[in-house]
Design a protein around this motif. Structure first.
Motif, PDB file in Angstrom:
ATOM      1  N   UNK A  10       0.816  -1.205   0.000  1.00 45.35           N
ATOM      2  CA  UNK A  10       0.000   0.000   0.000  1.00 45.35           C
ATOM      3  C   UNK A  10       0.844   1.247   0.000  1.00 45.35           C
ATOM      4  N   UNK A  11       0.194   2.353   0.301  1.00 45.78           N
ATOM      5  CA  UNK A  11       0.843   3.659   0.341  1.00 45.78           C
ATOM      6  C   UNK A  11       0.995   4.097   1.788  1.00 45.78           C
ATOM      7  N   UNK A  12       2.190   4.537   2.147  1.00 44.05           N
ATOM      8  CA  UNK A  12       2.451   4.967   3.516  1.00 44.05           C
ATOM      9  C   UNK A  12       3.420   6.138   3.474  1.00 44.05           C
ATOM     10  N   UNK A  13       3.350   6.996   4.467  1.00 40.09           N
ATOM     11  CA  UNK A  13       4.282   8.117   4.560  1.00 40.09           C
ATOM     12  C   UNK A  13       5.619   7.651   5.115  1.00 40.09           C
ATOM     13  N   UNK A  14       6.647   8.382   4.778  1.00 38.93           N
ATOM     14  CA  UNK A  14       7.973   8.069   5.315  1.00 38.93           C
ATOM     15  C   UNK A  14       7.917   8.037   6.838  1.00 38.93           C
ATOM     16  N   UNK A  15       8.596   7.043   7.398  1.00 37.43           N
ATOM     17  CA  UNK A  15       8.578   6.841   8.841  1.00 37.43           C
ATOM     18  C   UNK A  15       7.493   5.892   9.308  1.00 37.43           C
ATOM     19  N   UNK A  16       6.571   5.571   8.421  1.00 32.52           N
ATOM     20  CA  UNK A  16       5.481   4.686   8.774  1.00 32.52           C
ATOM     21  C   UNK A  16       5.846   3.213   8.660  1.00 32.52           C
ATOM     22  N   UNK A  17       4.834   2.364   8.834  1.00 32.80           N
ATOM     23  CA  UNK A  17       5.041   0.918   8.845  1.00 32.80           C
ATOM     24  C   UNK A  17       4.027   0.221   7.949  1.00 32.80           C
ATOM     25  N   UNK A  18       4.436  -0.913   7.433  1.00 31.74           N
ATOM     26  CA  UNK A  18       3.557  -1.820   6.711  1.00 31.74           C
ATOM     27  C   UNK A  18       3.952  -3.241   7.060  1.00 31.74           C
ATOM     28  N   UNK A  19       2.986  -4.119   6.971  1.00 37.55           N
ATOM     29  CA  UNK A  19       3.264  -5.543   7.194  1.00 37.55           C
ATOM     30  C   UNK A  19       2.809  -6.312   5.966  1.00 37.55           C
ATOM     31  N   UNK A  20       3.758  -6.966   5.314  1.00 34.42           N
ATOM     32  CA  UNK A  20       3.457  -7.805   4.172  1.00 34.42           C
ATOM     33  C   UNK A  20       3.308  -9.251   4.626  1.00 34.42           C
ATOM     34  N   UNK A  21       2.439  -9.970   3.947  1.00 33.17           N
ATOM     35  CA  UNK A  21       2.256 -11.374   4.269  1.00 33.17           C
ATOM     36  C   UNK A  21       2.355 -12.201   2.996  1.00 33.17           C
ATOM     37  N   UNK A  22       2.964 -13.361   3.110  1.00 26.72           N
ATOM     38  CA  UNK A  22       3.092 -14.291   1.985  1.00 26.72           C
ATOM     39  C   UNK A  22       2.430 -15.596   2.398  1.00 26.72           C
ATOM     40  N   UNK A  23       1.341 -15.932   1.752  1.00 21.85           N
ATOM     41  CA  UNK A  23       0.646 -17.194   2.013  1.00 21.85           C
ATOM     42  C   UNK A  23       1.169 -18.244   1.037  1.00 21.85           C
ATOM     43  N   UNK A  24       1.595 -19.359   1.587  1.00 16.84           N
ATOM     44  CA  UNK A  24       2.234 -20.401   0.778  1.00 16.84           C
ATOM     45  C   UNK A  24       1.385 -21.655   0.764  1.00 16.84           C
ATOM     46  N   UNK A  25       1.056 -22.102  -0.423  1.00 13.80           N
ATOM     47  CA  UNK A  25       0.374 -23.388  -0.582  1.00 13.80           C
ATOM     48  C   UNK A  25       1.398 -24.412  -1.045  1.00 13.80           C
ATOM     49  N   UNK A  26       1.695 -25.355  -0.166  1.00  9.63           N
ATOM     50  CA  UNK A  26       2.688 -26.379  -0.469  1.00  9.63           C
ATOM     51  C   UNK A  26       2.430 -27.570   0.430  1.00  9.63           C
ATOM     52  N   UNK A  27       2.844 -28.723  -0.043  1.00 14.84           N
ATOM     53  CA  UNK A  27       2.557 -29.942   0.725  1.00 14.84           C
ATOM     54  C   UNK A  27       3.325 -29.977   2.034  1.00 14.84           C
ATOM     55  N   UNK A  28       4.539 -29.476   2.050  1.00 16.56           N
ATOM     56  CA  UNK A  28       5.348 -29.428   3.266  1.00 16.56           C
ATOM     57  C   UNK A  28       5.976 -28.053   3.380  1.00 16.56           C
ATOM     58  N   UNK A  29       5.206 -27.147   3.914  1.00 16.80           N
ATOM     59  CA  UNK A  29       5.633 -25.739   3.983  1.00 16.80           C
ATOM     60  C   UNK A  29       6.970 -25.579   4.671  1.00 16.80           C
ATOM     61  N   UNK A  30       7.185 -26.289   5.769  1.00 18.23           N
ATOM     62  CA  UNK A  30       8.399 -26.044   6.548  1.00 18.23           C
ATOM     63  C   UNK A  30       9.655 -26.573   5.868  1.00 18.23           C
ATOM     64  N   UNK A  31       9.512 -27.239   4.720  1.00 15.74           N
ATOM     65  CA  UNK A  31      10.690 -27.660   3.956  1.00 15.74           C
ATOM     66  C   UNK A  31      11.239 -26.551   3.068  1.00 15.74           C
ATOM     67  N   UNK A  32      10.471 -25.465   2.916  1.00 19.12           N
ATOM     68  CA  UNK A  32      10.818 -24.448   1.942  1.00 19.12           C
ATOM     69  C   UNK A  32      11.570 -23.279   2.561  1.00 19.12           C
ATOM     70  N   UNK A  33      12.597 -22.856   1.861  1.00 22.10           N
ATOM     71  CA  UNK A  33      13.234 -21.572   2.136  1.00 22.10           C
ATOM     72  C   UNK A  33      12.330 -20.490   1.567  1.00 22.10           C
ATOM     73  N   UNK A  34      12.037 -19.462   2.357  1.00 23.77           N
ATOM     74  CA  UNK A  34      11.189 -18.372   1.897  1.00 23.77           C
ATOM     75  C   UNK A  34      11.986 -17.076   1.951  1.00 23.77           C
ATOM     76  N   UNK A  35      11.960 -16.348   0.870  1.00 24.91           N
ATOM     77  CA  UNK A  35      12.665 -15.074   0.822  1.00 24.91           C
ATOM     78  C   UNK A  35      11.757 -13.959   0.343  1.00 24.91           C
ATOM     79  N   UNK A  36      12.092 -12.756   0.724  1.00 26.26           N
ATOM     80  CA  UNK A  36      11.427 -11.558   0.229  1.00 26.26           C
ATOM     81  C   UNK A  36      12.412 -10.789  -0.651  1.00 26.26           C
TER      82      UNK A  36
END
Length: 125
Positions: A10-36
């Protein structure tokens, strides 16, 4: 195979905060390396943060260290990126990526097989 969907941009002013989320559909999620990653038009995609599945360590690019925090929820199959003290130079499309193999080249986009569609983050001055 994994499918990833980002949300929270989204749009935010300098100094503000945002939280991004990544939803993963996978058979064994904890086996995956996840990067942003993030990308500005006309520039290369750059690594921002990631989780290691080998030692459970987190890694941050120097440009975001101390401001961004990555967290992983193996019950919900999500990986979040909390972004604080945002700066105009953080403006970019943010992508999450996944791979089954951990690599020391963890901020190289070539090391990831699965990608989300991206979410726009705009920080105004």
């Amino acid at each position: 195979e994994a499918q990833l969907v980002e949300s929270g941009g989204g749009l935010v002013q300098a100094g503000g905060s945002l939280r991004l989320s990544c939803a993963v559909s996978a058979s064994k999620f904890d086996d995956y390396v996840i990067g942003w990653f993030r990308q500005v038009p006309g520039k290369e995609r750059e690594g921002v943060s990631c989780f290691s599945t080998v030692n459970d360590r987190t890694y941050y690019a120097d440009s975001v260290s101390g401001r961004f925090t990555i967290s992983r929820d193996n019950d919900r199959n999500t990986v979040d990126l909390q972004m604080n003290s945002l700066k105009p130079e953080d403006t970019a499309i943010y992508y999450c990526a996944a791979d089954k193999d951990w690599s020391l080249r963890y901020f190289s986009e070539d090391e990831y097989d699965y990608w989300g569609q991206g979410t726009q983050v705009t920080v105004s001055s």
